[in-house]
Design a protein around this motif. Structure first.
Motif, PDB file in Angstrom:
ATOM      1  N   ALA A 172       5.484  19.797 -13.924  1.00  0.00           N
ATOM      2  CA  ALA A 172       5.873  18.316 -12.963  1.00  0.00           C
ATOM      3  C   ALA A 172       7.664  18.537 -11.999  1.00  0.00           C
ATOM      4  CB  ALA A 172       6.014  16.834 -14.046  1.00  0.00           C
ATOM      5  N   ARG A 173       7.768  18.884 -12.879  1.00  0.00           N
ATOM      6  CA  ARG A 173       9.413  19.507 -12.124  1.00  0.00           C
ATOM      7  C   ARG A 173       8.864  19.923 -11.527  1.00  0.00           C
ATOM      8  NH1 ARG A 173      14.811  21.665 -15.840  1.00  0.00           N
ATOM      9  NH2 ARG A 173      13.996  19.973 -16.563  1.00  0.00           N
ATOM     10  N   GLN A 174       7.862  21.424 -10.945  1.00  0.00           N
ATOM     11  CA  GLN A 174       7.833  22.365  -9.932  1.00  0.00           C
ATOM     12  C   GLN A 174       7.107  21.238  -9.003  1.00  0.00           C
ATOM     13  OE1 GLN A 174       9.081  25.176  -8.978  1.00  0.00           O
ATOM     14  NE2 GLN A 174      10.849  24.544 -10.952  1.00  0.00           N
ATOM     15  N   ALA A 175       5.938  20.786  -9.436  1.00  0.00           N
ATOM     16  CA  ALA A 175       4.910  20.549  -8.488  1.00  0.00           C
ATOM     17  C   ALA A 175       5.789  18.474  -7.744  1.00  0.00           C
ATOM     18  CB  ALA A 175       4.025  19.649  -8.997  1.00  0.00           C
ATOM     19  N   ILE A 176       6.473  17.760  -8.474  1.00  0.00           N
ATOM     20  CA  ILE A 176       6.557  16.973  -8.287  1.00  0.00           C
ATOM     21  C   ILE A 176       8.205  16.522  -8.388  1.00  0.00           C
ATOM     22  CG2 ILE A 176       6.635  14.046  -9.002  1.00  0.00           C
ATOM     23  CD1 ILE A 176       4.206  15.022 -10.039  1.00  0.00           C
ATOM     24  N   ILE A 177       9.290  17.240  -8.898  1.00  0.00           N
ATOM     25  CA  ILE A 177      10.417  16.879  -9.384  1.00  0.00           C
ATOM     26  C   ILE A 177      11.337  17.602  -7.980  1.00  0.00           C
ATOM     27  CG2 ILE A 177      12.323  16.703 -10.375  1.00  0.00           C
ATOM     28  CD1 ILE A 177      10.747  14.102 -11.011  1.00  0.00           C
ATOM     29  N   LYS A 178      10.919  18.856  -7.974  1.00  0.00           N
ATOM     30  CA  LYS A 178      10.856  19.774  -6.302  1.00  0.00           C
ATOM     31  C   LYS A 178      11.122  19.006  -5.361  1.00  0.00           C
ATOM     32  CE  LYS A 178      11.564  25.037  -5.953  1.00  0.00           C
ATOM     33  NZ  LYS A 178      11.651  25.668  -6.031  1.00  0.00           N
ATOM     34  N   PRO A 179       9.855  19.520  -4.910  1.00  0.00           N
ATOM     35  CA  PRO A 179       9.312  18.795  -3.237  1.00  0.00           C
ATOM     36  C   PRO A 179      10.588  17.500  -3.692  1.00  0.00           C
ATOM     37  CG  PRO A 179       7.739  19.156  -4.421  1.00  0.00           C
ATOM     38  CD  PRO A 179       8.669  18.813  -5.669  1.00  0.00           C
ATOM     39  N   VAL A 180      10.759  16.448  -3.546  1.00  0.00           N
ATOM     40  CA  VAL A 180      11.777  14.986  -4.218  1.00  0.00           C
ATOM     41  C   VAL A 180      12.903  15.728  -3.713  1.00  0.00           C
ATOM     42  CG1 VAL A 180      11.851  12.888  -4.748  1.00  0.00           C
ATOM     43  CG2 VAL A 180       9.321  13.675  -5.163  1.00  0.00           C
ATOM     44  N   LEU A 181      13.493  15.847  -4.525  1.00  0.00           N
ATOM     45  CA  LEU A 181      14.223  16.466  -4.595  1.00  0.00           C
ATOM     46  C   LEU A 181      14.913  17.060  -3.677  1.00  0.00           C
ATOM     47  CD1 LEU A 181      15.595  18.203  -7.987  1.00  0.00           C
ATOM     48  CD2 LEU A 181      16.973  16.289  -6.683  1.00  0.00           C
ATOM     49  N   THR A 182      13.650  18.523  -2.775  1.00  0.00           N
ATOM     50  CA  THR A 182      14.390  18.986  -1.362  1.00  0.00           C
ATOM     51  C   THR A 182      14.165  18.344  -0.062  1.00  0.00           C
ATOM     52  OG1 THR A 182      12.936  20.952  -2.088  1.00  0.00           O
ATOM     53  CG2 THR A 182      12.341  20.728   0.028  1.00  0.00           C
ATOM     54  N   TRP A 183      13.211  17.032  -0.384  1.00  0.00           N
ATOM     55  CA  TRP A 183      13.374  16.378   0.749  1.00  0.00           C
ATOM     56  C   TRP A 183      14.224  15.166   0.183  1.00  0.00           C
ATOM     57  CZ3 TRP A 183      13.461  10.462  -0.336  1.00  0.00           C
ATOM     58  CH2 TRP A 183      13.191   9.273   0.305  1.00  0.00           C
ATOM     59  N   SER A 184      14.743  14.754  -1.432  1.00  0.00           N
ATOM     60  CA  SER A 184      16.394  14.091  -0.337  1.00  0.00           C
ATOM     61  C   SER A 184      17.638  14.450  -0.185  1.00  0.00           C
ATOM     62  CB  SER A 184      16.162  13.261  -2.244  1.00  0.00           C
ATOM     63  OG  SER A 184      17.484  12.857  -2.844  1.00  0.00           O
ATOM     64  N   VAL A 185      17.858  16.105  -0.669  1.00  0.00           N
ATOM     65  CA  VAL A 185      18.608  16.462   0.106  1.00  0.00           C
ATOM     66  C   VAL A 185      18.534  16.645   1.451  1.00  0.00           C
ATOM     67  CG1 VAL A 185      19.888  18.910   0.245  1.00  0.00           C
ATOM     68  CG2 VAL A 185      19.008  17.493  -2.533  1.00  0.00           C
ATOM     69  N   SER A 186      17.601  17.289   1.761  1.00  0.00           N
ATOM     70  CA  SER A 186      17.475  17.575   3.397  1.00  0.00           C
ATOM     71  C   SER A 186      18.210  16.200   3.616  1.00  0.00           C
ATOM     72  CB  SER A 186      15.810  17.298   3.997  1.00  0.00           C
ATOM     73  OG  SER A 186      14.889  16.232   3.907  1.00  0.00           O
ATOM     74  N   GLY A 197       0.793  -1.435  -0.111  1.00  0.00           N
ATOM     75  CA  GLY A 197       0.019   0.141   0.502  1.00  0.00           C
ATOM     76  C   GLY A 197       0.571   1.358  -0.244  1.00  0.00           C
ATOM     77  N   ALA A 198       1.912   1.123   0.890  1.00  0.00           N
ATOM     78  CA  ALA A 198       2.589   2.051   0.672  1.00  0.00           C
ATOM     79  C   ALA A 198       3.105   2.703  -0.842  1.00  0.00           C
ATOM     80  CB  ALA A 198       3.896   2.010   1.995  1.00  0.00           C
ATOM     81  N   LEU A 199       3.657   1.203  -1.042  1.00  0.00           N
ATOM     82  CA  LEU A 199       4.262   1.414  -2.561  1.00  0.00           C
ATOM     83  C   LEU A 199       3.143   2.169  -3.593  1.00  0.00           C
ATOM     84  CD1 LEU A 199       6.634  -0.912  -2.525  1.00  0.00           C
ATOM     85  CD2 LEU A 199       7.585   0.897  -2.303  1.00  0.00           C
ATOM     86  N   VAL A 200       2.315   1.854  -3.192  1.00  0.00           N
ATOM     87  CA  VAL A 200       1.301   2.253  -4.655  1.00  0.00           C
ATOM     88  C   VAL A 200       0.920   3.830  -4.530  1.00  0.00           C
ATOM     89  CG1 VAL A 200      -1.400   2.133  -4.751  1.00  0.00           C
ATOM     90  CG2 VAL A 200       0.395  -0.379  -5.046  1.00  0.00           C
ATOM     91  N   ASP A 201       1.151   4.126  -2.681  1.00  0.00           N
ATOM     92  CA  ASP A 201       0.909   5.774  -2.669  1.00  0.00           C
ATOM     93  C   ASP A 201       1.632   6.521  -3.240  1.00  0.00           C
ATOM     94  OD1 ASP A 201      -1.486   4.325  -2.167  1.00  0.00           O
ATOM     95  OD2 ASP A 201      -1.182   4.842   0.643  1.00  0.00           O
ATOM     96  N   ILE A 202       2.790   6.121  -2.956  1.00  0.00           N
ATOM     97  CA  ILE A 202       3.889   6.550  -3.303  1.00  0.00           C
ATOM     98  C   ILE A 202       4.055   7.150  -4.554  1.00  0.00           C
ATOM     99  CG2 ILE A 202       6.638   7.171  -3.548  1.00  0.00           C
ATOM    100  CD1 ILE A 202       6.633   5.341  -1.475  1.00  0.00           C
ATOM    101  N   CYS A 203       3.720   5.733  -5.316  1.00  0.00           N
ATOM    102  CA  CYS A 203       4.051   6.446  -6.872  1.00  0.00           C
ATOM    103  C   CYS A 203       2.913   6.754  -7.260  1.00  0.00           C
ATOM    104  CB  CYS A 203       2.960   4.577  -7.323  1.00  0.00           C
ATOM    105  SG  CYS A 203       5.207   3.334  -7.358  1.00  0.00           S
ATOM    106  N   ARG A 204       1.659   6.494  -6.811  1.00  0.00           N
ATOM    107  CA  ARG A 204       0.480   7.335  -6.890  1.00  0.00           C
ATOM    108  C   ARG A 204       0.497   9.349  -6.597  1.00  0.00           C
ATOM    109  NH1 ARG A 204      -4.437   4.026  -3.894  1.00  0.00           N
ATOM    110  NH2 ARG A 204      -4.839   2.635  -5.926  1.00  0.00           N
ATOM    111  N   LEU A 205       1.279   9.306  -5.631  1.00  0.00           N
ATOM    112  CA  LEU A 205       2.126  11.203  -5.027  1.00  0.00           C
ATOM    113  C   LEU A 205       2.762  11.452  -6.174  1.00  0.00           C
ATOM    114  CD1 LEU A 205       2.292  10.872  -1.196  1.00  0.00           C
ATOM    115  CD2 LEU A 205       1.001  11.616  -2.443  1.00  0.00           C
ATOM    116  N   VAL A 206       3.393  10.771  -6.210  1.00  0.00           N
ATOM    117  CA  VAL A 206       4.564  10.994  -7.845  1.00  0.00           C
ATOM    118  C   VAL A 206       4.211  10.778  -9.187  1.00  0.00           C
ATOM    119  CG1 VAL A 206       6.375  10.651  -6.376  1.00  0.00           C
ATOM    120  CG2 VAL A 206       6.443   9.467  -7.990  1.00  0.00           C
ATOM    121  N   GLN A 207       3.112  10.436  -9.099  1.00  0.00           N
ATOM    122  CA  GLN A 207       2.845  10.206 -10.589  1.00  0.00           C
ATOM    123  C   GLN A 207       3.129   9.743 -11.774  1.00  0.00           C
ATOM    124  OE1 GLN A 207       0.826  14.284 -12.006  1.00  0.00           O
ATOM    125  NE2 GLN A 207       0.242  14.970  -9.926  1.00  0.00           N
TER     126      GLN A 207
END
Length: 797
Positions: A253-267, A203-213
């Protein structure tokens, strides 16, 4: 010359999903009609990876190679074709635009170009279309965030990967059939080999894939943290970071998905790794470890471990091209984010300045060493840094006082010349010369020196002379004789190109004297060689030989072995003119070995051409034809149209000799209009056209081409063809003016004796086919009188 070996970027992981898209693109590439295929879609959709997977599968179709052209570091459309050419190893011709050089080199090639990240250089689409139209064996596979929307394009949208939509039922055992889930699981298993989907984590994997489309880049970035975090943990962190971006539905998509994911990854990185990550954004096209340490503020940081952490988190990639050190590269979306973070630290300008200063220093080192034994090494290093160099100059011109750009441009003019990047070089040099900053006159003088030399190559002679005279004045004013030698030498080259051989000789002699006065042996070698070339053009063979022998001896003394073949070729040609064929072949063989060792394919073609000349002189026409065909092919491959023209002209000479007059005429037609040929080739053309007219007894053509030949000879200081011109003029006039014909022939023989010219077997055969040997010997005229008399007689006819 063959193209550089094709080398596609390799991935340690496998492509997941994309079976239908991959099959569709492969089928299109198999169809010869689909020669421009664009994979378009949002940032992070996996377009680059798909294009490379396809390229791996179609190797047999493209027999001459598949080439990956990274355009992410290229910010201006004008640099797209030069980047393609650099990837292929195609050099720009002096007399043609880079597009024409590419067409010439790719005319008989079957290749695939993968042009990655085309969206920011979409203005180059028209040039790309023209390349495809003129090079029928080239196919382009483009990746871009938008379709190019040009004629002949087949555009294929690359969607995100598949995942169960909200409300869609799924079975655990079938879940990996969804490509997004399959990718996530595969990447997690590279970090946790025993990982298995279960009711607890699915369920967690499915939700992540949905979140990042279903965006592959986002999935890769998130999965890179799975060694220490469970899927549930990953979901918790990602959901928090994506929730804010979801408030703005208009974002890309770069602003709405990739950038937040990068923000988290770098954090999630250690503090030092975060800092280094932001600093790496300053590099365009990546950098080596040594460069990062020189530019970045990393002295007190755990540098290697930080780089490893960035690679492990999919934030940094490594690349190593043949003959170069490993480079660390960010994909464009990651680099854009890194620059944003660097801007937030308040150190962006400071790091950009350090970056520009570093590349200024590199350019100074290259300027000092590029003419030496390690010149090829410095050229290869600079090829790998060209994106950073362009960025440094742009920053200096737009955000600073332009001084760094002026210094870099002035230092790199010879690099641009050696790599045949004539038009890019002139664009940078003109822009920096015209800049208002005049605080460093030595930089301005160096720009003027390089600009003058390069403008000669582009046939902009009046501008070239202006810049070179100004450069010489500035060097004299600054009291820098070593640099003044360059300006004088370039002026001598200009005068030689214009046919002003006497002025050229005087300038080279002045440069030689100055080089000897200040003990500059490298420039002394160059001036000796150039004086030998001028003497050759003036048919002063003994003088030419003496200069070339001095140049070769000095090259050996100072261990300047990398370009010895240039002098060896000329010594061989002097030996041919003097009838010493065995010695000539020894020179050509030594030249071949030395040119082959450094991969100078232009000179290798010239050696084949020179061997063809020697074969003709000895009446070995089959061997000559083989050499001229090979030289034509070699010069065509390196984009040297004047070389191709030389080969065609000498093939005409062979064809006339073996009585293939139709094909000889066809070659001459390919060389028209002759006004576009150099003065030397115009003269050679008119000689051969006259010879063909004599062979087929075309009286009108004999008169027309004979007059043109004589007019060109009288207007030129080029003396290499004097004997041949006199003989051909005599052959045209022998039936109507035998007395003048005999005088012309006597003048030719006098020139042979005075200049020490050998009468070859081929020449003897040609004279025997005319009535010239039946003429009664008579007194010779002086050269100018003889030429003028022949011209007047032909005009009267």
């Amino acid at each position: 010359m063959p193209l550089l070996p094709s080398q596609l970027p390799q991935y340690a992981t496998r492509l997941i999903g994309r079976t239908r898209a991959r099959t569709l693109v492969i089928d299109l590439l198999l169809d010869a009609q689909a020669r421009l295929v664009t994979l378009y879609g949002q940032s992070g959709a996996g377009k680059t990876r798909l294009s490379l997977e396809v390229a791996e599968q179609v190797g047999e179709i493209f027999r001459d190679g598949r080439y990956f052209v990274a355009l992410a570091p290229v910010s201006q459309a004008q640099f797209v074709l030069p980047t393609i050419a650099a990837t292929l190893g195609v050099e720009e011709s002096q007399h043609e635009a880079i597009l024409d050089s590419l067409v010439l080199a790719l005319a008989d090639k079957q290749i695939l170009l993968i042009l990655d990240n085309f969206e920011q250089v979409a203005g180059a689409a028209s040039e790309l279309l023209e390349l495809l139209q003129r090079a029928p064996g080239v196919t382009c596979l483009v990746t871009s965030q938008q379709a190019l929307e040009v004629a002949g394009e087949t555009a294929i949208m690359v969607p995100a990967l598949q995942y169960p939509e909200v409300g869609e039922d799924y079975q655990l055992e079938d879940l990996e059939q969804h490509s997004a889930i399959g990718l996530f699981v595969d990447r997690m298993r590279t970090r946790q080999p025993r990982f298995r989907l279960s009711a607890d984590n699915a369920g967690a994997l499915v939700d992540i894939c949905r979140l990042v489309q279903g965006l592959p880049l986002a999935i890769e970035l998130i999965a890179a943290h799975s060694a220490s975090l469970t899927p549930q943990d990953l979901l918790f962190f990602v959901r928090n970071h994506l929730s804010m971006a979801a408030l703005n539905p208009k974002q890309s998509a770069r602003q709405a998905i990739i950038k937040p994911v990068l923000t988290w990854s770098v954090s999630m990185l250690p503090a030092d790794a975060k800092d280094i990550f932001a600093q790496l954004g300053v590099f365009a096209g990546g950098a080596t470890v040594e460069t990062i340490k020189q530019v970045g503020l990393v002295e007190t940081m755990p540098f290697e471990s930080s780089l490893n952490a960035l690679i492990d988190r999919h934030l940094l990639q490594t690349e190593q091209l043949p003959g170069q050190k490993p480079r660390f590269i960010m994909i464009d979306a990651v680099r854009e984010y890194a620059l944003e973070q660097l801007q937030k630290t308040g150190r962006l300008y400071y790091l950009q300045e350090r970056h520009a200063i570093y590349y200024q220093g590199l350019s100074e080192t290259v300027h000092q060493n590029i003419r030496g034994a390690d010149g090829a090494k410095w050229i290869e290093q600079l090829r790998g840094e060209i994106h950073n160099i362009r960025q440094a100059m742009v920053w200096s011109l737009e955000s600073s006082d332009g001084l760094i750009a002026q210094r870099i441009a002035g230092n790199l003019y010879f690099y641009w010349y050696r790599t045949s990047a004539y038009r890019e070089a002139v664009a940078w040099l003109e822009q920096t010369y015209q800049h208002s900053n005049r605080s460093d006159l030595s930089a301005i003088a160096r720009i003027a020196t390089g600009l003058g030399g390069l403008l000669i190559s582009l046939i902009r002679f009046s501008e070239a002379e202006y810049y070179l005279i100004e450069a010489r004045r500035l060097w004299q004013e600054l009291g820098l004789p070593h640099d003044e030698i360059s300006a004088i030498g370039n002026l001598a080259v200009l005068y030689g190109t214009l046919g002003r051989l006497h002025d050229s000789q005087l300038a080279f002699e002045a440069a030689l004297a100055l080089a000897r006065k200040v003990g500059n042996q490298q420039r002394e070698v160059l001036m000796l060689h150039n004086l030998g070339t001028v003497a050759q053009e003036r048919n002063q063979l003994a003088t030419a030989q003496a200069y070339f022998e001095q140049a070769l001896a000095l090259k050996q003394q100072i261990n300047q072995t990398w370009d010895m073949f240039l002098t060896q070729i000329n010594l061989g040609l002097v030996a041919v003119d003097q009838g010493r064929y065995a010695e000539a072949e020894q020179w050509f063989e030594q030249a071949f070995i030395n040119a082959y060792a450094i991969g100078d394919h232009d000179s290798l073609a010239y050696i084949r051409y020179a061997r063809g000349i020697a074969a003709v002189e000895q009446a070995d026409y089959a061997q000559a034809e083989l050499h001229f065909h090979e030289s034509e092919r070699g010069w065509r491959a390196v984009g040297n149209p004047e070389g191709v023209q030389r080969s065609w002209l000498e093939q005409v000479a062979v064809l006339i000799t073996i009585a293939d007059y139709i094909q000889a005429s066809e070659y001459l037609q390919k060389l028209e209009p002759i006004e576009e040929l150099s003065q030397e080739l115009q003269l050679r053309y008119t000689i051969l056209a006259t010879r063909l007219a004599i062979a087929i007894d075309d009286q009108v053509a004999m008169q027309s081409y004979g007059q043109r030949m004589l007019a060109t000879a009288l207007a030129s200081e080029l003396r290499r063809f004097d004997l041949t011109i006199l003989q051909h003029s005599a052959a045209v006039l022998v039936s109507t003016q035998p007395t003048l014909a005999a005088q012309l022939l006597a003048t030719a023989e006098q020139i042979r004796v005075v200049r020490g010219l050998h009468q070859s077997v081929a020449e003897q055969q040609w004279l025997a086919q005319t009535n010239l040997l039946q003429l009664v010997p008579t007194a010779a005229l002086d050269l100018t009188t003889a030429l003028q008399a022949a011209q007047a007689e032909l005009a009267a006819k």
